[in-house]
Design an enzyme around this catalytic site. Structure first.
Site, PDB file in Angstrom:
ATOM      1  N   ASP A  99      83.072   8.956   3.426  1.00  0.00           N
ATOM      2  CA  ASP A  99      83.423   9.640   4.683  1.00  0.00           C
ATOM      3  C   ASP A  99      84.941   9.653   4.858  1.00  0.00           C
ATOM      4  O   ASP A  99      85.585   8.608   4.720  1.00  0.00           O
ATOM      5  CB  ASP A  99      82.749   8.907   5.849  1.00  0.00           C
ATOM      6  CG  ASP A  99      82.710   9.736   7.126  1.00  0.00           C
ATOM      7  OD1 ASP A  99      83.693  10.449   7.411  1.00  0.00           O
ATOM      8  OD2 ASP A  99      81.706   9.662   7.851  1.00  0.00           O
ATOM      9  N   HIS A 101      86.500  11.115   7.668  1.00  0.00           N
ATOM     10  CA  HIS A 101      86.892  11.298   9.063  1.00  0.00           C
ATOM     11  C   HIS A 101      87.573  10.041   9.591  1.00  0.00           C
ATOM     12  O   HIS A 101      86.970   8.963   9.564  1.00  0.00           O
ATOM     13  CB  HIS A 101      85.674  11.625   9.916  1.00  0.00           C
ATOM     14  CG  HIS A 101      85.004  12.904   9.524  1.00  0.00           C
ATOM     15  ND1 HIS A 101      84.019  12.969   8.574  1.00  0.00           N
ATOM     16  CD2 HIS A 101      85.211  14.183   9.941  1.00  0.00           C
ATOM     17  CE1 HIS A 101      83.627  14.230   8.421  1.00  0.00           C
ATOM     18  NE2 HIS A 101      84.336  14.997   9.237  1.00  0.00           N
ATOM     19  N   SER A 152      76.626   8.706   6.760  1.00  0.00           N
ATOM     20  CA  SER A 152      77.367   7.457   7.000  1.00  0.00           C
ATOM     21  C   SER A 152      76.571   6.458   7.833  1.00  0.00           C
ATOM     22  O   SER A 152      76.777   5.250   7.722  1.00  0.00           O
ATOM     23  CB  SER A 152      78.694   7.751   7.701  1.00  0.00           C
ATOM     24  OG  SER A 152      79.456   8.611   6.909  1.00  0.00           O
TER      25      SER A 152
HETATM   26 CO1  B1M Z   1      83.990  17.119   9.496  1.00  0.00          CO
HETATM   27  N1  B1M Z   1      82.142  17.097  10.098  1.00  0.00           N
HETATM   28  N2  B1M Z   1      83.405  17.418   7.675  1.00  0.00           N
HETATM   29  N3  B1M Z   1      85.869  17.277   9.088  1.00  0.00           N
HETATM   30  N4  B1M Z   1      84.314  17.160  11.372  1.00  0.00           N
HETATM   31  C1  B1M Z   1      81.896  16.742  11.504  1.00  0.00           C
HETATM   32  C2  B1M Z   1      81.681  15.245  11.665  1.00  0.00           C
HETATM   33  C3  B1M Z   1      80.591  17.602  11.823  1.00  0.00           C
HETATM   34  C4  B1M Z   1      79.708  17.025  12.924  1.00  0.00           C
HETATM   35  C5  B1M Z   1      81.016  19.050  12.147  1.00  0.00           C
HETATM   36  C6  B1M Z   1      79.876  19.983  12.452  1.00  0.00           C
HETATM   37  O1  B1M Z   1      79.134  20.356  11.570  1.00  0.00           O
HETATM   38  N5  B1M Z   1      79.699  20.362  13.698  1.00  0.00           N
HETATM   39  C7  B1M Z   1      79.885  17.618  10.405  1.00  0.00           C
HETATM   40  C8  B1M Z   1      78.912  16.450  10.121  1.00  0.00           C
HETATM   41  C9  B1M Z   1      77.460  16.908  10.036  1.00  0.00           C
HETATM   42  C10 B1M Z   1      76.527  15.840   9.634  1.00  0.00           C
HETATM   43  O2  B1M Z   1      76.771  14.856   9.006  1.00  0.00           O
HETATM   44  N6  B1M Z   1      75.316  16.055  10.048  1.00  0.00           N
HETATM   45  C11 B1M Z   1      81.083  17.574   9.478  1.00  0.00           C
HETATM   46  C12 B1M Z   1      81.053  17.986   8.123  1.00  0.00           C
HETATM   47  C13 B1M Z   1      79.777  18.615   7.653  1.00  0.00           C
HETATM   48  C14 B1M Z   1      82.158  17.833   7.246  1.00  0.00           C
HETATM   49  C15 B1M Z   1      82.215  18.143   5.740  1.00  0.00           C
HETATM   50  C16 B1M Z   1      80.978  17.757   4.920  1.00  0.00           C
HETATM   51  C17 B1M Z   1      82.504  19.669   5.606  1.00  0.00           C
HETATM   52  C18 B1M Z   1      82.551  20.183   4.205  1.00  0.00           C
HETATM   53  O3  B1M Z   1      83.285  19.716   3.365  1.00  0.00           O
HETATM   54  N7  B1M Z   1      81.717  21.156   3.960  1.00  0.00           N
HETATM   55  C19 B1M Z   1      83.462  17.354   5.306  1.00  0.00           C
HETATM   56  C20 B1M Z   1      83.068  15.909   4.959  1.00  0.00           C
HETATM   57  C21 B1M Z   1      84.053  15.212   4.106  1.00  0.00           C
HETATM   58  C22 B1M Z   1      83.664  13.752   3.944  1.00  0.00           C
HETATM   59  O4  B1M Z   1      83.738  12.983   4.881  1.00  0.00           O
HETATM   60  N8  B1M Z   1      83.256  13.404   2.744  1.00  0.00           N
HETATM   61  C23 B1M Z   1      84.247  17.341   6.582  1.00  0.00           C
HETATM   62  C24 B1M Z   1      85.638  17.310   6.638  1.00  0.00           C
HETATM   63  C25 B1M Z   1      86.400  17.351   7.810  1.00  0.00           C
HETATM   64  C26 B1M Z   1      87.907  17.511   7.860  1.00  0.00           C
HETATM   65  C27 B1M Z   1      88.618  16.822   6.703  1.00  0.00           C
HETATM   66  C28 B1M Z   1      88.258  18.989   7.820  1.00  0.00           C
HETATM   67  C29 B1M Z   1      88.233  16.968   9.295  1.00  0.00           C
HETATM   68  C30 B1M Z   1      88.535  15.454   9.335  1.00  0.00           C
HETATM   69  C31 B1M Z   1      90.008  15.114   9.281  1.00  0.00           C
HETATM   70  C32 B1M Z   1      90.241  13.653   9.546  1.00  0.00           C
HETATM   71  O5  B1M Z   1      89.524  12.944  10.211  1.00  0.00           O
HETATM   72  N9  B1M Z   1      91.322  13.183   9.003  1.00  0.00           N
HETATM   73  C33 B1M Z   1      86.895  17.162   9.998  1.00  0.00           C
HETATM   74  C34 B1M Z   1      86.732  17.182  11.417  1.00  0.00           C
HETATM   75  C35 B1M Z   1      88.022  17.169  12.225  1.00  0.00           C
HETATM   76  C36 B1M Z   1      85.465  17.204  12.047  1.00  0.00           C
HETATM   77  C37 B1M Z   1      85.126  17.340  13.557  1.00  0.00           C
HETATM   78  C38 B1M Z   1      85.305  18.812  13.923  1.00  0.00           C
HETATM   79  C39 B1M Z   1      85.926  16.510  14.524  1.00  0.00           C
HETATM   80  C40 B1M Z   1      85.937  15.006  14.222  1.00  0.00           C
HETATM   81  C41 B1M Z   1      86.980  14.294  15.068  1.00  0.00           C
HETATM   82  O6  B1M Z   1      88.034  13.957  14.606  1.00  0.00           O
HETATM   83  N10 B1M Z   1      86.685  14.107  16.362  1.00  0.00           N
HETATM   84  C42 B1M Z   1      83.609  16.873  13.551  1.00  0.00           C
HETATM   85  C43 B1M Z   1      82.809  17.408  14.708  1.00  0.00           C
HETATM   86  C44 B1M Z   1      82.223  16.321  15.591  1.00  0.00           C
HETATM   87  O7  B1M Z   1      82.531  15.158  15.505  1.00  0.00           O
HETATM   88  N11 B1M Z   1      81.326  16.700  16.433  1.00  0.00           N
HETATM   89  C45 B1M Z   1      83.211  17.047  12.138  1.00  0.00           C
HETATM   90  C46 B1M Z   1      87.576  13.431  17.279  1.00  0.00           C
HETATM   91  C47 B1M Z   1      87.425  11.906  17.128  1.00  0.00           C
HETATM   92  C48 B1M Z   1      88.335  11.180  18.095  1.00  0.00           C
HETATM   93  O8  B1M Z   1      86.084  11.603  17.428  1.00  0.00           O
HETATM   94  O9  B1M Z   1      85.747  10.340  15.261  1.00  0.00           O
HETATM   95  O10 B1M Z   1      83.800  10.814  16.840  1.00  0.00           O
HETATM   96  P1  B1M Z   1      85.243  10.524  16.645  1.00  0.00           P
HETATM   97  O11 B1M Z   1      85.600   9.167  17.376  1.00  0.00           O
HETATM   98  C49 B1M Z   1      85.196   8.893  18.700  1.00  0.00           C
HETATM   99  C50 B1M Z   1      83.902   8.082  18.775  1.00  0.00           C
HETATM  100  O12 B1M Z   1      82.949   8.483  17.827  1.00  0.00           O
HETATM  101  C51 B1M Z   1      84.367   6.666  18.660  1.00  0.00           C
HETATM  102  O13 B1M Z   1      85.645   6.667  19.278  1.00  0.00           O
HETATM  103  C52 B1M Z   1      86.236   7.983  19.265  1.00  0.00           C
HETATM  104  C53 B1M Z   1      86.600   8.388  20.673  1.00  0.00           C
HETATM  105  O14 B1M Z   1      87.344   7.443  21.337  1.00  0.00           O
HETATM  106  N12 B1M Z   1      84.506   6.013  17.372  1.00  0.00           N
HETATM  107  C54 B1M Z   1      84.545   4.657  17.292  1.00  0.00           C
HETATM  108  C55 B1M Z   1      84.631   6.521  16.129  1.00  0.00           C
HETATM  109  N13 B1M Z   1      84.723   5.516  15.239  1.00  0.00           N
HETATM  110  C56 B1M Z   1      84.672   4.378  15.917  1.00  0.00           C
HETATM  111  C57 B1M Z   1      84.714   3.051  15.470  1.00  0.00           C
HETATM  112  C58 B1M Z   1      84.611   2.036  16.441  1.00  0.00           C
HETATM  113  C59 B1M Z   1      84.523   2.338  17.790  1.00  0.00           C
HETATM  114  C60 B1M Z   1      84.472   3.643  18.227  1.00  0.00           C
HETATM  115  O15 B1M Z   1      84.637   0.745  16.114  1.00  0.00           O
HETATM  116  C61 B1M Z   1      84.465   0.376  14.792  1.00  0.00           C
END
Ligand code: B1M
Length: 215
Positions: A99, A101, A152
């Site tokens: 992963d 992200h 993940s």
């Molecule tokens: Co990706 N991606 N992505 N992506 N991406 C998602 C996660 C997805 C839901 C988008 C969608 O389809 N709507 C989807 C996953 C689907 C699934 O698994 N069912 C997805 C996909 C499919 C993919 C790829 C497979 C796409 C592809 O290549 N075809 C690929 C995967 C690569 C891989 O990981 N092997 C991929 C790639 C990417 C980018 C590189 C382009 C980029 C990431 C860049 C980066 O992080 N450096 C990206 C992004 C930006 C997203 C979305 C749009 C936004 C994620 C984000 O940063 N959110 C995302 C959509 C979504 O999440 N709904 C998506 C903002 C961030 C602050 O939120 O990380 O959730 P988040 O953190 C939150 C809480 O979750 C929590 O605190 C934060 C808020 O305060 N939290 C914690 C998180 N970790 C924590 C740990 C803790 C405590 C709290 O303690 C340990």
């Protein structure tokens, strides 16, 4: 004519970094930096997730949005309040194997670090062996795993099983958009022998949970 809040949200959606810092500085005059992130920038990221999920946005644009988000957070970080003094505890933090992200994970790092915790941030795609090794090396008080892919969530459960096998029973925080509280509290807890597993909905939840670890 957009308000500054709307403009910031749009910048994330559009991946538009031209003049980003000026807009952030303007917002900082009236809005605390963490509120800018949590309310306005994350609102933009939510839209990006929806557009990508429904096929209306292609991956390179998602990446640009992520880069813009990172640049914004980096600009805001020095403006955040910090608690000085001794580290309250140590958290080993990683995005799990497979992963990439890391925006959420890095927010957890910033918020905990600013609140007096030592965070050992291992980065992305971390195998469980690296997490266990770092937890031992740094004599961690807790381990935090982040991951956004559905895949993940399975890896996290497997990691907990491996940590149990390796005799590591530190408190574990799990976070990331694909997790649910129910999955963490039932499946993951069951996988983790003697250890305690908690679900962190957001980075502030992570902070609250770390405070409980220290009690
Ligand atoms: Co990706 N991606 N992505 N992506 N991406 C998602 C996660 C997805 C839901 C988008 C969608 O389809 N709507 C989807 C996953 C689907 C699934 O698994 N069912 C997805 C996909 C499919 C993919 C790829 C497979 C796409 C592809 O290549 N075809 C690929 C995967 C690569 C891989 O990981 N092997 C991929 C790639 C990417 C980018 C590189 C382009 C980029 C990431 C860049 C980066 O992080 N450096 C990206 C992004 C930006 C997203 C979305 C749009 C936004 C994620 C984000 O940063 N959110 C995302 C959509 C979504 O999440 N709904 C998506 C903002 C961030 C602050 O939120 O990380 O959730 P988040 O953190 C939150 C809480 O979750 C929590 O605190 C934060 C808020 O305060 N939290 C914690 C998180 N970790 C924590 C740990 C803790 C405590 C709290 O303690 C340990």
């Amino acid at each position: 004519n957009l308000t500054i809040e709307q403009r910031l949200e749009r910048r994330i959606v559009d991946g538009d970094r031209q003049g980003l810092e000026d807009d952030l500085d303007e917002a900082l005059k009236t809005i605390p930096p963490l509120d800018i992130i949590n309310t306005h920038l994350l609102a933009g990221m939510k839209v990006v997730g929806e557009l990508f999920g429904s096929g209306q946005m292609q991956l390179p644009f998602v990446l640009q949005a992520a880069e813009t988000m990172k640049a914004a957070v980096a600009h805001l970080e020095p403006h955040m309040e910090k608690v000085d003094g001794q580290a309250k505890g140590t958290l080993v933090l990683a995005t799990v194997k497979g992963d990439v992200h890391d925006i959420g994970k890095n927010l957890v790092d910033i918020i905990l670090s600013n609140n007096g915790y030592k965070v050992v941030n291992l980065g992305i795609k971390q195998p469980v062996t690296a997490i266990i090794e770092a937890a031992r090396e740094h004599d961690a008080d807790a381990v935090g795993m982040s991951g956004l892919l559905v895949k993940s969530t399975v890896i996290m459960r497997e990691n907990l099983e491996e940590m149990t096998r390796q005799g590591l029973n530190l408190p574990v925080l799990l976070g990331g958009a694909a997790l649910t509280r129910k999955y963490v509290e039932s499946d993951c807890s069951a996988a983790y022998g003697e250890g305690a597993v908690a679900y962190a909905r957001d980075a502030f939840d992570g902070l609250t949970l770390m405070a409980k670890v220290g009690e």
